[in-house]
Design a protein around this motif. Structure first.
Motif, PDB file in Angstrom:
ATOM      1  N   LYS A  80      44.822  37.322  32.360  1.00  0.00           N
ATOM      2  CA  LYS A  80      44.126  37.663  31.129  1.00  0.00           C
ATOM      3  C   LYS A  80      43.041  38.715  31.325  1.00  0.00           C
ATOM      4  CE  LYS A  80      46.154  35.052  28.092  1.00  0.00           C
ATOM      5  NZ  LYS A  80      46.801  35.619  26.887  1.00  0.00           N
ATOM      6  N   GLY A  81      42.529  38.868  32.510  1.00  0.00           N
ATOM      7  CA  GLY A  81      41.464  39.834  32.747  1.00  0.00           C
ATOM      8  C   GLY A  81      40.523  39.326  33.822  1.00  0.00           C
ATOM      9  N   MET A  82      39.363  40.017  33.938  1.00  0.00           N
ATOM     10  CA  MET A  82      38.384  39.663  34.959  1.00  0.00           C
ATOM     11  C   MET A  82      37.034  39.400  34.313  1.00  0.00           C
ATOM     12  SD  MET A  82      39.300  42.048  38.246  1.00  0.00           S
ATOM     13  CE  MET A  82      38.312  40.973  39.285  1.00  0.00           C
ATOM     14  N   THR A  83      36.229  38.609  35.015  1.00  0.00           N
ATOM     15  CA  THR A  83      34.887  38.270  34.565  1.00  0.00           C
ATOM     16  C   THR A  83      34.042  37.974  35.804  1.00  0.00           C
ATOM     17  OG1 THR A  83      33.617  36.806  33.139  1.00  0.00           O
ATOM     18  CG2 THR A  83      35.453  35.838  34.305  1.00  0.00           C
ATOM     19  N   GLY A  84      32.833  37.505  35.581  1.00  0.00           N
ATOM     20  CA  GLY A  84      31.937  37.166  36.682  1.00  0.00           C
ATOM     21  C   GLY A  84      31.393  35.762  36.503  1.00  0.00           C
ATOM     22  N   ILE A  85      31.334  34.998  37.598  1.00  0.00           N
ATOM     23  CA  ILE A  85      30.830  33.627  37.576  1.00  0.00           C
ATOM     24  C   ILE A  85      29.847  33.456  38.724  1.00  0.00           C
ATOM     25  CG2 ILE A  85      31.439  31.185  37.893  1.00  0.00           C
ATOM     26  CD1 ILE A  85      33.980  31.649  36.451  1.00  0.00           C
ATOM     27  N   TYR A  86      28.758  32.761  38.436  1.00  0.00           N
ATOM     28  CA  TYR A  86      27.758  32.475  39.467  1.00  0.00           C
ATOM     29  C   TYR A  86      28.285  31.368  40.376  1.00  0.00           C
ATOM     30  CZ  TYR A  86      23.502  30.719  41.667  1.00  0.00           C
ATOM     31  OH  TYR A  86      22.570  30.277  42.577  1.00  0.00           O
ATOM     32  N   ASP A  87      28.290  31.645  41.672  1.00  0.00           N
ATOM     33  CA  ASP A  87      28.744  30.679  42.665  1.00  0.00           C
ATOM     34  C   ASP A  87      27.535  29.992  43.279  1.00  0.00           C
ATOM     35  OD1 ASP A  87      30.062  29.180  44.486  1.00  0.00           O
ATOM     36  OD2 ASP A  87      30.942  30.834  45.614  1.00  0.00           O
ATOM     37  N   PRO A  88      27.331  28.695  43.070  1.00  0.00           N
ATOM     38  CA  PRO A  88      26.161  28.034  43.635  1.00  0.00           C
ATOM     39  C   PRO A  88      26.200  27.913  45.152  1.00  0.00           C
ATOM     40  CG  PRO A  88      27.615  26.445  42.581  1.00  0.00           C
ATOM     41  CD  PRO A  88      28.148  27.793  42.255  1.00  0.00           C
ATOM     42  N   VAL A  89      27.378  28.035  45.752  1.00  0.00           N
ATOM     43  CA  VAL A  89      27.475  27.916  47.214  1.00  0.00           C
ATOM     44  C   VAL A  89      26.926  29.160  47.886  1.00  0.00           C
ATOM     45  CG1 VAL A  89      29.062  27.599  49.150  1.00  0.00           C
ATOM     46  CG2 VAL A  89      29.462  26.385  46.995  1.00  0.00           C
ATOM     47  N   ALA A  91      25.265  31.586  46.145  1.00  0.00           N
ATOM     48  CA  ALA A  91      24.124  32.089  45.353  1.00  0.00           C
ATOM     49  C   ALA A  91      24.334  33.549  44.954  1.00  0.00           C
ATOM     50  CB  ALA A  91      22.813  31.928  46.115  1.00  0.00           C
ATOM     51  N   LYS A  92      25.589  33.907  44.626  1.00  0.00           N
ATOM     52  CA  LYS A  92      25.916  35.257  44.209  1.00  0.00           C
ATOM     53  C   LYS A  92      26.823  35.199  42.984  1.00  0.00           C
ATOM     54  CE  LYS A  92      25.668  37.381  48.814  1.00  0.00           C
ATOM     55  NZ  LYS A  92      26.420  38.140  49.851  1.00  0.00           N
ATOM     56  N   ARG A  93      26.829  36.287  42.258  1.00  0.00           N
ATOM     57  CA  ARG A  93      27.732  36.414  41.118  1.00  0.00           C
ATOM     58  C   ARG A  93      29.057  36.969  41.623  1.00  0.00           C
ATOM     59  NH1 ARG A  93      29.175  40.262  37.193  1.00  0.00           N
ATOM     60  NH2 ARG A  93      29.510  39.390  35.094  1.00  0.00           N
ATOM     61  N   GLU A  94      30.100  36.146  41.558  1.00  0.00           N
ATOM     62  CA  GLU A  94      31.400  36.509  42.102  1.00  0.00           C
ATOM     63  C   GLU A  94      32.283  37.100  41.004  1.00  0.00           C
ATOM     64  OE1 GLU A  94      32.245  36.382  45.194  1.00  0.00           O
ATOM     65  OE2 GLU A  94      30.593  35.187  46.042  1.00  0.00           O
ATOM     66  N   ALA A  95      33.001  38.177  41.359  1.00  0.00           N
ATOM     67  CA  ALA A  95      34.005  38.731  40.450  1.00  0.00           C
ATOM     68  C   ALA A  95      35.221  37.811  40.444  1.00  0.00           C
ATOM     69  CB  ALA A  95      34.395  40.133  40.887  1.00  0.00           C
ATOM     70  N   CYS A  96      35.687  37.424  39.267  1.00  0.00           N
ATOM     71  CA  CYS A  96      36.755  36.445  39.136  1.00  0.00           C
ATOM     72  C   CYS A  96      37.848  36.965  38.208  1.00  0.00           C
ATOM     73  CB  CYS A  96      36.212  35.107  38.603  1.00  0.00           C
ATOM     74  SG  CYS A  96      34.909  34.393  39.626  1.00  0.00           S
ATOM     75  N   THR A  97      39.015  36.365  38.332  1.00  0.00           N
ATOM     76  CA  THR A  97      40.163  36.676  37.493  1.00  0.00           C
ATOM     77  C   THR A  97      40.527  35.449  36.674  1.00  0.00           C
ATOM     78  OG1 THR A  97      40.992  38.204  39.171  1.00  0.00           O
ATOM     79  CG2 THR A  97      42.527  37.543  37.453  1.00  0.00           C
ATOM     80  N   VAL A  98      40.784  35.639  35.400  1.00  0.00           N
ATOM     81  CA  VAL A  98      41.133  34.546  34.490  1.00  0.00           C
ATOM     82  C   VAL A  98      42.650  34.482  34.363  1.00  0.00           C
ATOM     83  CG1 VAL A  98      40.832  33.604  32.179  1.00  0.00           C
ATOM     84  CG2 VAL A  98      38.967  34.871  33.264  1.00  0.00           C
ATOM     85  N   LEU A  99      43.215  33.310  34.670  1.00  0.00           N
ATOM     86  CA  LEU A  99      44.652  33.070  34.572  1.00  0.00           C
ATOM     87  C   LEU A  99      44.897  31.947  33.576  1.00  0.00           C
ATOM     88  CD1 LEU A  99      45.499  33.088  38.395  1.00  0.00           C
ATOM     89  CD2 LEU A  99      45.596  35.014  36.819  1.00  0.00           C
TER      90      LEU A  99
END
Length: 312
Positions: A80-89, A91-99
């Motif tokens: 569906k596309g890409m977004t960003g999610i905060y990873d608590p492990v 402590a960075k904003r990770e680029a993610c892909t939505v499936l």
């Protein structure tokens, strides 16, 4: 009058009565004759019932690779596309892909004794019956599953990984924090030059260079390498449109109601392309039950049993 010598019983007939046998036929007959096996290393020729499997045979190769296959099936998803999610492990904003899973369902099995390997056939989407050939409609009707638009196979380790026929695969098949492998077809870039396709550095900008700054340069030596271009030489050509696998992507978020799985990093393929998602073979398997993420199809035998038990 002299006596005639008797003709012996076993004599060689005249040559004109003996048809000549070509050497090629003799070699063929010798090659068909069974060869003696054994010698100093008889264990190298242990092909027979009750003997151990040869290491260099097809069965031996299957046994060596068996431990690398996942324990359960995968799923087909739409990118569906890409977004960003905060990873608590981290402590960075990770680029993610939505499936997103679209009516993903088990449509077939591949068995070791019949097909030579263990695999689960999974289909997703839907298609009108008038746009499907009669043999395909017959296949879906014989299995008792609806017509699917896309089909794919997921290799599994053994028979225990074969999901029940007609089971609906939901997004909770994957757990948050686990690692998955994704497979897809890369974006087609069309005809591309050597610098874009293979990352060549190009030609110098000065010192007599004229209009060949992005040329690939020499395609190989002359007499030393046979005065030809060796096979596999990196040159300009069609770029993309190939099957590609990205391993060890972390599952960041799972939404079962909407059928959404968010994984970290990039996934091969353009938007709305079909992606195969399965447990990563280079990470530890998720500790979940075999029935997690698999819902029996309405009207099937397992579903009827569950309804009877629930009513009781």
């Amino acid at each position: 009058m002299s006596l005639k010598t008797p003709i012996p019983l076993f004599t060689i007939p005249p040559r004109f009565l003996c048809p000549s046998v070509p050497r090629q036929l003799v070699r063929t007959i010798r090659s068909l004759a069974p060869k003696k096996r054994g010698g100093t290393h008889p264990e190298r020729f242990n092909q027979g019932p009750g003997l151990k499997t040869l290491i260099s045979s097809q069965d031996g190769a299957f046994l060596r690779r068996e431990k690398n296959f996942p324990l359960r099936t995968g799923a087909l998803a739409i990118k569906k596309g890409m977004t960003g999610i905060y990873d608590p492990v981290t402590a960075k904003r990770e680029a993610c892909t939505v499936l997103q899973l679209d009516r993903c369902q088990v449509t077939g099995h591949k068995r070791r004794d019949i097909h030579g390997y263990w695999a689960v056939q999974v289909g997703c989407g839907t298609k009108e019956a008038r746009n499907v050939t009669r043999p395909e409609r017959g296949e879906f009707a014989a299995k008792g599953v609806p017509i699917k638009r896309h089909l794919a196979e997921f290799r599994v380790k053994n028979e225990e990984g074969l999901a029940p026929m007609g089971s609906i695969i939901t997004a909770d098949l994957f757990q948050e924090g686990q690692w998955v492998d994704t497979r897809g077809v890369t974006r087609g870039m069309g005809f591309a030059g050597g610098m874009k396709r293979w990352g060549f550095s190009g030609q110098p900008a000065s010192h007599g260079n004229s209009l060949t700054h992005r040329a690939m340069g020499s395609a190989g030596a002359s007499q030393g390498s046979g005065s030809r271009v060796l096979p596999g030489k990196k040159m300009a050509g069609r770029m993309g449109g190939e099957h590609h696998t990205v391993q060890k992507l972390k599952v960041m978020k799972v939404d079962r109601e909407n059928g959404i799985v968010v994984v970290s990093g990039a996934v091969p393929g353009p938007k709305y392309s079909i992606i195969e998602v399965q447990d990563s073979i280079k990470k530890s398997w998720p500790h979940v039950e075999a029935t997690v993420g698999l819902t029996p199809m309405a009207g099937s035998v397992p579903a009827v049993k569950e309804e009877v038990v629930a009513e009781a």
